[in-house]
Design a protein around this motif. Sequence first.
Motif, PDB file in Angstrom:
ATOM      1  N   GLY A  39       0.828  -1.211   0.000  1.00 34.81           N
ATOM      2  CA  GLY A  39       0.000   0.000   0.000  1.00 34.81           C
ATOM      3  C   GLY A  39       0.858   1.255   0.000  1.00 34.81           C
ATOM      4  N   ALA A  40       1.877   1.267   0.863  1.00 33.38           N
ATOM      5  CA  ALA A  40       2.738   2.457   0.961  1.00 33.38           C
ATOM      6  C   ALA A  40       3.506   2.674  -0.345  1.00 33.38           C
ATOM      7  CB  ALA A  40       3.704   2.300   2.136  1.00 33.38           C
ATOM      8  N   LEU A  41       3.992   1.584  -0.933  1.00 31.33           N
ATOM      9  CA  LEU A  41       4.697   1.718  -2.213  1.00 31.33           C
ATOM     10  C   LEU A  41       3.712   2.107  -3.315  1.00 31.33           C
ATOM     11  CD1 LEU A  41       7.046  -1.426  -1.968  1.00 31.33           C
ATOM     12  CD2 LEU A  41       7.709   0.990  -1.696  1.00 31.33           C
ATOM     13  N   GLY A  42       2.515   1.539  -3.262  1.00 30.49           N
ATOM     14  CA  GLY A  42       1.488   1.851  -4.265  1.00 30.49           C
ATOM     15  C   GLY A  42       1.123   3.331  -4.242  1.00 30.49           C
ATOM     16  N   LEU A  43       1.047   3.900  -3.047  1.00 28.73           N
ATOM     17  CA  LEU A  43       0.756   5.338  -2.938  1.00 28.73           C
ATOM     18  C   LEU A  43       1.838   6.142  -3.642  1.00 28.73           C
ATOM     19  CD1 LEU A  43      -0.618   7.882  -1.754  1.00 28.73           C
ATOM     20  CD2 LEU A  43       0.668   7.463   0.360  1.00 28.73           C
ATOM     21  N   ARG A  44       3.082   5.748  -3.414  1.00 29.85           N
ATOM     22  CA  ARG A  44       4.187   6.493  -4.036  1.00 29.85           C
ATOM     23  C   ARG A  44       4.200   6.298  -5.554  1.00 29.85           C
ATOM     24  NH1 ARG A  44       4.430   5.814   0.949  1.00 29.85           N
ATOM     25  NH2 ARG A  44       5.621   7.152   2.361  1.00 29.85           N
ATOM     26  N   VAL A  45       3.803   5.121  -6.005  1.00 25.65           N
ATOM     27  CA  VAL A  45       3.685   4.910  -7.455  1.00 25.65           C
ATOM     28  C   VAL A  45       2.614   5.845  -8.017  1.00 25.65           C
ATOM     29  CG1 VAL A  45       2.900   3.273  -9.219  1.00 25.65           C
ATOM     30  CG2 VAL A  45       4.500   2.508  -7.451  1.00 25.65           C
ATOM     31  N   LEU A  46       1.460   5.901  -7.347  1.00 27.26           N
ATOM     32  CA  LEU A  46       0.360   6.757  -7.829  1.00 27.26           C
ATOM     33  C   LEU A  46       0.728   8.234  -7.749  1.00 27.26           C
ATOM     34  CD1 LEU A  46      -2.696   4.883  -6.280  1.00 27.26           C
ATOM     35  CD2 LEU A  46      -2.182   5.139  -8.711  1.00 27.26           C
ATOM     36  N   GLN A  47       1.565   8.573  -6.803  1.00 24.71           N
ATOM     37  CA  GLN A  47       1.996   9.976  -6.677  1.00 24.71           C
ATOM     38  C   GLN A  47       3.102  10.319  -7.671  1.00 24.71           C
ATOM     39  OE1 GLN A  47       2.900   9.801  -2.480  1.00 24.71           O
ATOM     40  NE2 GLN A  47       1.164  11.144  -1.949  1.00 24.71           N
ATOM     41  N   GLY A  48       3.618   9.259  -8.353  1.00 19.97           N
ATOM     42  CA  GLY A  48       4.631   9.487  -9.381  1.00 19.97           C
ATOM     43  C   GLY A  48       6.046   9.546  -8.853  1.00 19.97           C
ATOM     44  N   SER A  49       6.237   9.217  -7.561  1.00 19.15           N
ATOM     45  CA  SER A  49       7.593   9.299  -7.022  1.00 19.15           C
ATOM     46  C   SER A  49       8.314   7.957  -7.089  1.00 19.15           C
ATOM     47  CB  SER A  49       7.570   9.818  -5.576  1.00 19.15           C
ATOM     48  OG  SER A  49       6.844   8.940  -4.753  1.00 19.15           O
ATOM     49  N   LEU A  50       7.616   6.915  -7.513  1.00 13.59           N
ATOM     50  CA  LEU A  50       8.245   5.597  -7.657  1.00 13.59           C
ATOM     51  C   LEU A  50       7.864   5.009  -9.008  1.00 13.59           C
ATOM     52  CD1 LEU A  50       7.918   3.291  -4.522  1.00 13.59           C
ATOM     53  CD2 LEU A  50       9.997   4.165  -5.586  1.00 13.59           C
ATOM     54  N   PRO A  51       8.831   4.448  -9.721  1.00  9.78           N
ATOM     55  CA  PRO A  51       8.487   3.779 -10.979  1.00  9.78           C
ATOM     56  C   PRO A  51       8.192   2.304 -10.699  1.00  9.78           C
ATOM     57  CG  PRO A  51      10.847   3.864 -10.710  1.00  9.78           C
ATOM     58  CD  PRO A  51      10.259   4.412  -9.442  1.00  9.78           C
ATOM     59  N   GLY A  52       7.870   1.584 -11.707  1.00  7.56           N
ATOM     60  CA  GLY A  52       7.912   0.127 -11.631  1.00  7.56           C
ATOM     61  C   GLY A  52       6.789  -0.517 -10.869  1.00  7.56           C
ATOM     62  N   ASP A  53       5.575  -0.453 -11.402  1.00  9.90           N
ATOM     63  CA  ASP A  53       4.471  -1.218 -10.809  1.00  9.90           C
ATOM     64  C   ASP A  53       3.756  -1.915 -11.953  1.00  9.90           C
ATOM     65  OD1 ASP A  53       2.568  -2.255  -9.101  1.00  9.90           O
ATOM     66  OD2 ASP A  53       1.413  -0.399  -8.966  1.00  9.90           O
ATOM     67  N   THR A  54       4.530  -2.744 -12.656  1.00  8.99           N
ATOM     68  CA  THR A  54       3.952  -3.428 -13.802  1.00  8.99           C
ATOM     69  C   THR A  54       2.747  -4.243 -13.335  1.00  8.99           C
ATOM     70  OG1 THR A  54       6.278  -3.707 -14.366  1.00  8.99           O
ATOM     71  CG2 THR A  54       4.676  -4.675 -15.878  1.00  8.99           C
ATOM     72  N   GLY A  55       1.658  -4.054 -14.018  1.00 11.37           N
ATOM     73  CA  GLY A  55       0.442  -4.786 -13.641  1.00 11.37           C
ATOM     74  C   GLY A  55      -0.389  -4.040 -12.618  1.00 11.37           C
ATOM     75  N   GLY A  56       0.161  -2.985 -12.036  1.00  9.35           N
ATOM     76  CA  GLY A  56      -0.615  -2.154 -11.117  1.00  9.35           C
ATOM     77  C   GLY A  56      -0.920  -2.802  -9.781  1.00  9.35           C
ATOM     78  N   HIS A  57      -0.147  -3.834  -9.413  1.00  9.81           N
ATOM     79  CA  HIS A  57      -0.438  -4.550  -8.163  1.00  9.81           C
ATOM     80  C   HIS A  57      -0.361  -3.629  -6.940  1.00  9.81           C
ATOM     81  CE1 HIS A  57      -0.533  -7.839  -5.244  1.00  9.81           C
ATOM     82  NE2 HIS A  57       0.497  -7.253  -4.641  1.00  9.81           N
ATOM     83  N   LEU A  58       0.699  -2.818  -6.885  1.00  8.42           N
ATOM     84  CA  LEU A  58       0.908  -1.992  -5.689  1.00  8.42           C
ATOM     85  C   LEU A  58      -0.173  -0.913  -5.567  1.00  8.42           C
ATOM     86  CD1 LEU A  58       4.805  -1.635  -5.982  1.00  8.42           C
ATOM     87  CD2 LEU A  58       3.523  -3.243  -4.538  1.00  8.42           C
ATOM     88  N   ALA A  59      -0.480  -0.278  -6.714  1.00  9.64           N
ATOM     89  CA  ALA A  59      -1.522   0.756  -6.700  1.00  9.64           C
ATOM     90  C   ALA A  59      -2.854   0.140  -6.288  1.00  9.64           C
ATOM     91  CB  ALA A  59      -1.641   1.401  -8.077  1.00  9.64           C
ATOM     92  N   ARG A  60      -3.111  -1.052  -6.786  1.00  7.50           N
ATOM     93  CA  ARG A  60      -4.381  -1.732  -6.437  1.00  7.50           C
ATOM     94  C   ARG A  60      -4.439  -2.021  -4.943  1.00  7.50           C
ATOM     95  NH1 ARG A  60      -4.289  -4.604 -10.678  1.00  7.50           N
ATOM     96  NH2 ARG A  60      -3.229  -6.398  -9.791  1.00  7.50           N
ATOM     97  N   ARG A  61      -3.305  -2.436  -4.409  1.00 11.54           N
ATOM     98  CA  ARG A  61      -3.256  -2.752  -2.964  1.00 11.54           C
ATOM     99  C   ARG A  61      -3.449  -1.497  -2.116  1.00 11.54           C
ATOM    100  NH1 ARG A  61      -3.133  -6.855   0.225  1.00 11.54           N
ATOM    101  NH2 ARG A  61      -1.016  -6.666   1.040  1.00 11.54           N
TER     102      ARG A  61
END
Length: 506
Positions: free
Chosen positions: A349-371
Motif C-alpha cells: 500500500g505504501a509503495l502503491g501510494l508512491r507509485v500513484l503519486q509518481g515518485s516511484l516507478p515500476g508497478d507493472t500490472g498495477g499490483h501496488l496501486a491496487r493494494r
Amino acid sequence: MPCWARSRSRAAGVSRDEPAPPPQADRPPAHRGARRRRAGAVPVRAHRRKRRDGRAAVHPPPHRRRRHHRAGGLRGRPRAARAHPALRGDPEGRGDAVRGCGCRDPRASQAGLDAGAPRPRAARPAARRGGGTDERRRAAGARGDQRIPRRRAGLPRRRDGALRQRRARRPGPCAAPGGVRAGAVSLPPEFALIARHFRPLAGEGALDLADDAAVLDIPAGRRLVIAADAMVEGVHYLPDNPPDSVGKKLLRVNLSDLAAMGAAPLGYLMTTTFARGIADDWIAGFVRGLAEDQRAFGLGVLGGDTAATPGPTCLSLTILGTVAPGAVLTRAGAQVGDEIWVSGTIGDGALGLRVLQGSLPGDTGGHLARRYRLPEPRLALGQAIAGLAHAGMDVSDGLVQDLGHLCRAGGCGAEIEAALVPLSLPARALVGADPALLPVVLTGGDDYELLFAAAAGDAAAVLARAAAAGVPVTRIGRFVPGKPEVAVRGLDGTPLALSRGGWSHF
Ligand SMILES: Nc1ncnc2c1ncn2[C@@H]1O[C@H](COP(=O)(O)OP(=O)(O)O)[C@@H](O)[C@H]1O
Ligand SMILES: Cc1ncc(C[n+]2csc(CCOP(=O)(O)OP(=O)(O)O)c2C)c(N)n1
Ligand SMILES: [Mg+2]
C-alpha cells in the motif's frame, strides 16, 4: 415547471392543474398545516409591482415562469415544498419534493436531483383555480398569509431602463428560525441525495433510511463489536482515486478493524461530508463501490449523516459486527516468547501510494496501486485465529508502529527481522533495487493486514487455521522481555535505525 416551483405550489394547496389532494387524514402533519390554507394563499411574499405605465401587470406567479435552476452544486438550489417522500411512504423515495425539474440542467444533477423527463401538465378547469376575490384576500390577510399575486410586474429596472438585480428578500414575520417559512415544508437537496444514492444501500434494520435511527437485533449468543474509521480526501486517498475504490476502501478499512477483533460484519453507519460542488457522478461511483462490497462482505448501511463542506471530502464509517463470547481478539495478551505473525504481504500500500503519486516507478500490472486503493480485510483469518492467538490488531499506520501497540498492551518488547517480512514480488523488486525503500515498507502503513501473537508451540495450528481461511501468514519475530519497544534487524542482520515507526496525523 421546475420542481421547486411545482412543489411550492402544492404545499400551499394551490394545485392549479392537478387533482385535489388526498383527504387530510392521510397526510403527514406538516402537509396538513399547508393544506389549511385556502386556494390562492401561499406562504410566499407576493411581488406586487406596477407596470412602467403605472397599471398593474398580469403575470403568472414567479414560480411558474422559472425554467431553470439558479445555481449549480449544492447551493442555490430549489426549495422543494412537499413532505419528505419517506413521510409520504413513497417506496422509491422519489416524490416530487425530491424530483428533478426535468430541464436536464447538469447543475441539477450535480445537486443530487434527478433530471428526469418533464411531466405533461394538464390544464385545470377555471372553476377550480384559486380565487382572487376581495373576501379571500381579506381572509388571507387576517391569517397573515402571503398570496400569489394575480398581477406581476416586469423585471426591476433602473431609471435609465437597465435591468437591475432585485434586492434579496428579508425574512418576513412568518419566517421560522433557520429560514424555513412557517407552513412551508422545505426539503434541501441532501434528502434527494440520500434517497437516490444511499437508500438503495439500506440494510435490514435501517428502516429504509427514513427514520431517526436504525433498529436491529443482535444474533442470539453473539456480542456486539463496534469500530469507526474516517477517510479524508488528500489524507487517506488521492483526489483522483476512482470513487468506487474510495467507497470500497472506506468499508474495507473498517472491516479490517472487525477482522482484527475476530468479528463478523453486521452493518454500518456512514457520515459523508462532501466537498461542496462535488459531482453527482462521483457520489454515484462511491455508492457503486459500496454496493459491490456490501454484497461481497454481506452487510448493509443502517444510517448515517450527510453534510457539505468548503473543505475536502471527509467520509466516516462506523461498523458493527458480532463475535462469539470468548472469541474476541484484542491487542492485549502478547507474552514474552510468543511469535509475531503477519498476514499477506507488507508495504504494498505504501509503495502503491508512491507509485500513484509518481515518485516511484515500476508497478507493472498495477499490483501496488491496487493494494493501496483496495485493501483486503482479513475477516476469515481474524475469526479463524480468535481463541488461538494471544493478541492481534490490523496494520494501518505502519508495521513497526502498530507492533508497538501490541507491545504496550502486552507489557513486553518485540524483535522482528526485516528479511522475514513478507513482500510481494513488485515490492521485492523495488526494495531490491533501492534498499532505502525498506523503511517505507516497514513503516509506511496502508497495509490492513493482521498482526498477531501466538505461542511458539501453536505455530502448526496457526498455519492450519490460516490455510483453512485461505490467507497466507508469516512469522517475522518474537516478543521479548523489556520495554515496550520494537527492535528491527535489517536485511544484513544488523539493527536498523528508523526515524519513525509509522504514520502520524499530527
Ligand atoms: N475521536 C475519537 N473518539 C473516541 N475514540 C477514539 C477517537 N479516535 C480514536 N479513538 C479510539 O482510540 C483507539 C485507537 O484508535 P486508532 O489508532 O484509530 O485505531 P485503529 O487503528 O484500530 O483505527 C480506538 O479504540 C479508537 O476507537
Ligand atoms: C493521499 C494519502 N496520503 C498519505 C496516506 C498514508 N496514510 C494516511 S493516513 C494513514 C494511516 C491510517 O489512517 P488512520 O486514520 O490512522 O487510520 P486508523 O489507524 O485509525 O485505522 C496512512 C498510512 C494515504 N493513505 N493517502
Ligand atoms: Mg482509527
